[in-house]
Design an enzyme around this catalytic site. Structure first.
Site, PDB file in Angstrom:
ATOM      1  N   SER A  38     -42.005 -29.148  68.507  1.00  0.00           N
ATOM      2  CA  SER A  38     -40.845 -28.273  68.362  1.00  0.00           C
ATOM      3  C   SER A  38     -40.172 -28.036  69.718  1.00  0.00           C
ATOM      4  CB  SER A  38     -41.279 -26.965  67.690  1.00  0.00           C
ATOM      5  OG  SER A  38     -40.178 -26.274  67.152  1.00  0.00           O
ATOM      6  N   ASP A  55     -40.612 -29.617  61.499  1.00  0.00           N
ATOM      7  CA  ASP A  55     -41.184 -28.936  62.668  1.00  0.00           C
ATOM      8  C   ASP A  55     -42.651 -29.292  62.896  1.00  0.00           C
ATOM      9  OD1 ASP A  55     -41.850 -27.087  64.643  1.00  0.00           O
ATOM     10  OD2 ASP A  55     -41.993 -25.428  63.222  1.00  0.00           O
TER      11      ASP A  55
END
Length: 291
Positions: A39, A160
Site C-alpha cells: 500500500s 490493497d
C-alpha cells in the site's frame, strides 16, 4: 554479512511518516539491499529505491490539496475516494516524474505486496516489470477497499496489499532477510479494532469471498503480527522505527500542516536512530550525510 531488509507497512496518508524516515536514509546515502512494501509503503518505497530525494514529500503533501487527490466527487463519479489516475498516472508521468530508469537499474530487490480478491491470499511482485506495469502494481497495492476500485492484472483481480499481509515481515524472512528493519505508521502499543465497515463488505464485495474473509479478520491478523513483531523487537531480533505519538491522521487526511508535521517526525526519527541502526546492522557508523 547477514542479509538486511526493510519492511514498510501501509496506512494511507499516515505513510508520510515512512516517507520522512526514508528521506533520512537517502540523506545518509544508505540503501537496503531488500525492500518490501504494501500500500502506502510500496509507494514510498519505490521513490526510495529510485533514489528520488524529496519526491515522497512532494507527492504526499504538496499535491494533497489538488481537487482530484482526495474528494467526494471522485467517490460518486468513479467509486474511488482517492484520484487513482492522478496518483498513478499524471503524477508519476508528468507532475512529479518517477525515475523508472534508475528504479530498475539500482541493485536493490524491491517487492510489492498485493491481495488477490478471489482467494484473499497475498501476491507479491518484483520490480523488473515494465514501467506501466510497475505503476499498475503499486496502484493495485494501494487500492484500499471502499476507497478505490480493484485492479485487473494478467487475469488476477488485485487490491490493497495491506489486507492480506499488513506488515510483510514473514515474507521478508522467507526471502532470506536476517536483519529486518520495520517502519510502522502507528505508535507502540497500538492495536486495531474490528472495522465498522465489516458488515457491508460482504455485500459490496460479494463476488470476492477471499477478500471479504480477509477484511473481516484483518484486525486479528494485524494485531497478532504486532504481538509477534514486538516480541522479536524485545529480543533484539528486529529493529522497529515508529512514531512516538499518534498524530490523529486518518487514511484520507488532507491537511498539509498535519501531514508536514508527521513527515518531519519521520525525518527526525530516521536521523535520530540512524547511528543506533547502523550499529545494530553491523555497518560502519560514520556514513556520509548528503546535503
Amino acid at each position: 554479512m547477514k542479509q538486511q531488509g526493510l519492511i514498510l507497512e501501509g496506512g494511507g496518508m499516515r505513510g508520510v511518516f515512512t516517507g520522512g524516515v526514508l528521506e533520512a536514509f537517502m540523506e545518509h546515502d544508505f540503501y537496503f539491499p531488500y525492500v518490501i512494501g504494501v500500500s502506502a509503503g510500496a509507494c514510498q518505497g519505490s521513490s526510495y529505491v529510485a533514489r528520488q530525494r524529496d519526491r515522497n514529500r512532494k507527492v504526499s503533501i504538496d499535491y494533497v490539496t489538488h481537487p482530484d487527490y482526495i474528494s467526494i466527487k471522485n467517490l460518486f463519479l468513479k467509486r474511488e475516494l482517492f484520484g487513482m489516475d492522478l496518483l498513478f498516472d499524471k503524477l508519476p508521468n508528468e507532475l512529479v516524474p518517477f525515475d523508472y530508469d534508475t528504479f530498475v537499474k539500482t541493485p536493490e530487490r524491491f517487492v510489492i505486496g498485493t491481495t488477490d480478491c478471489y482467494s484473499g491470499d497475498p501476491v507479491y511482485f518484483e520490480k523488473d516489470a515494465p514501467r506501466d506495469e510497475i505503476l499498475k502494481l503499486v496502484r493495485a497495492s494501494s487500492s484500499l477497499p471502499f476507497m478505490a476500485a480493484p485492479v485487473e492484472y494478467k487475469g488476477s483481480i488485485l487490491m490493497d496489499g495491506g489486507i492480506a499481509d499488513p506488515i510483510p515481515l514473514k515474507k521478508a524472512l522467507t526471502d532470506g532477510v536476517e536483519k529486518a528493519v520495520v517502519i510502522l505508521t502507528r505508535p507502540k502499543g497500538y492495536r486495531k479494532a474490528p472495522s465498522r465497515l465489516n458488515g457491508i463488505s460482504k455485500y459490496m464485495y460479494k463476488q470476492y469471498p477471499g477478500l471479504v474473509h480477509q477484511m473481516e479478520t484483518r484486525w486479528q491478523h494485524y494485531n497478532e503480527t504486532l504481538e509477534w513483531l514486538e516480541s522479536l523487537e524485545d529480543q533484539g531480533e528486529v529493529f522497529v522505527i515508529r512514531p512516538h505519538e499518534s498524530f490523529k491522521i486518518g487514511r484520507a487526511e488532507r491537511n498539509p500542516e498535519r501531514l508536514s508535521a508527521l513527515y518531519a517526525s519521520g525525518l527526525e526519527e530516521g536521523h535520530r536512530q540512524f547511528e543506533q541502526l547502523m550499529e545494530w546492522l553491523g555497518e560502519p557508523v560514520a556514513v556520509k550525510t548528503k546535503a
